[in-house]
Scaffold this motif. Structure first.
Motif, PDB file in Angstrom:
ATOM      1  N   VAL A   8      53.435  38.143  25.210  1.00 28.91           N
ATOM      2  CA  VAL A   8      53.213  39.575  24.991  1.00 28.91           C
ATOM      3  C   VAL A   8      52.340  40.150  26.111  1.00 28.91           C
ATOM      4  O   VAL A   8      52.644  41.205  26.685  1.00 28.91           O
ATOM      5  CB  VAL A   8      52.585  39.831  23.600  1.00 28.91           C
ATOM      6  CG1 VAL A   8      52.094  41.260  23.480  1.00 28.91           C
ATOM      7  CG2 VAL A   8      53.590  39.511  22.500  1.00 28.91           C
ATOM      8  N   THR A   9      51.278  39.441  26.434  1.00 26.96           N
ATOM      9  CA  THR A   9      50.369  39.907  27.489  1.00 26.96           C
ATOM     10  C   THR A   9      51.073  39.949  28.842  1.00 26.96           C
ATOM     11  O   THR A   9      50.968  40.941  29.571  1.00 26.96           O
ATOM     12  CB  THR A   9      49.118  39.004  27.560  1.00 26.96           C
ATOM     13  OG1 THR A   9      48.487  38.998  26.290  1.00 26.96           O
ATOM     14  CG2 THR A   9      48.154  39.487  28.626  1.00 26.96           C
ATOM     15  N   HIS A  11      54.258  40.166  29.528  1.00 28.74           N
ATOM     16  CA  HIS A  11      55.281  41.202  29.564  1.00 28.74           C
ATOM     17  C   HIS A  11      54.662  42.600  29.658  1.00 28.74           C
ATOM     18  O   HIS A  11      55.194  43.478  30.338  1.00 28.74           O
ATOM     19  CB  HIS A  11      56.192  41.094  28.330  1.00 28.74           C
ATOM     20  CG  HIS A  11      57.204  40.003  28.448  1.00 28.74           C
ATOM     21  ND1 HIS A  11      56.877  38.677  28.316  1.00 28.74           N
ATOM     22  CD2 HIS A  11      58.530  40.042  28.710  1.00 28.74           C
ATOM     23  CE1 HIS A  11      57.953  37.939  28.471  1.00 28.74           C
ATOM     24  NE2 HIS A  11      58.983  38.742  28.713  1.00 28.74           N
ATOM     25  N   ALA A  12      53.558  42.808  28.987  1.00 29.09           N
ATOM     26  CA  ALA A  12      52.864  44.099  29.065  1.00 29.09           C
ATOM     27  C   ALA A  12      52.351  44.352  30.482  1.00 29.09           C
ATOM     28  O   ALA A  12      52.472  45.467  31.011  1.00 29.09           O
ATOM     29  CB  ALA A  12      51.718  44.152  28.057  1.00 29.09           C
TER      30      ALA A  12
END
Length: 156
Positions: A8-9, A11-12
């Motif tokens: 998630v990190t 990709h963000a």
């Protein structure tokens, strides 16, 4: 759990970098052809005054700068040089030299917005009719969208 957080990190971060890159690249991709040196030279030859955009002004930085000779006449403002690419650049005439966003905001009501800067290697911006460039002494390039100082040159 750690793997999901990492994904998630990462990709963000990639999405934010892509968005920032798009903001930087879009004005370059949609910019019209810059005026040639001959076209700018023709306007500059008729100019009453000129000044220098230079790097290193107080609120200029690696992403917001200008360099070259700016010429001011009753008909147009011309730059033989380069400015950093960006969106929504406007050209102003000011009654005094400035090099910070704070000073720009303080003096904005006394400035004249000449027009849009759409090219980044050389530019020609027509002067509105009836404007006396002698009533001012500084040319400023300002980014309206982000309230960002780009560059300035004292021309008289």
């Amino acid at each position: 759990m750690k793997k999901a957080l990492f994904l998630v990190t990462s990709h963000a971060v990639v999405a934010m970098l892509g968005f920032a890159g798009g903001i930087y690249a879009l004005p370059i991709l949609i910019a019209p052809l810059a005026p040639s040196a001959a076209e700018v030279g023709e306007v500059a030859a008729k100019a009453a005054c000129s000044g220098q955009f230079r790097r290193g002004l107080t609120d200029s930085d690696a992403l917001h700068w200008g360099e070259g000779t700016v010429s001011v006449s009753a008909d147009a403002v011309a730059l033989m040089g380069r400015i950093s690419p960006g969106p929504d650049f406007k050209l102003y005439l000011a009654p005094e030299f400035l090099q910070t966003e704070v000073d720009f905001q303080r003096l904005k009501s006394k400035m004249l917005r000449v027009g849009d800067v759409k090219t980044f290697d050389n530019f020609l911006v027509p002067m509105p009719s009836g404007v006396d460039p002698a009533a001012y002494n500084t040319v400023i390039v300002w980014c309206e969208s982000f309230s960002q100082f780009i560059t300035a040159a004292k021309y008289r």
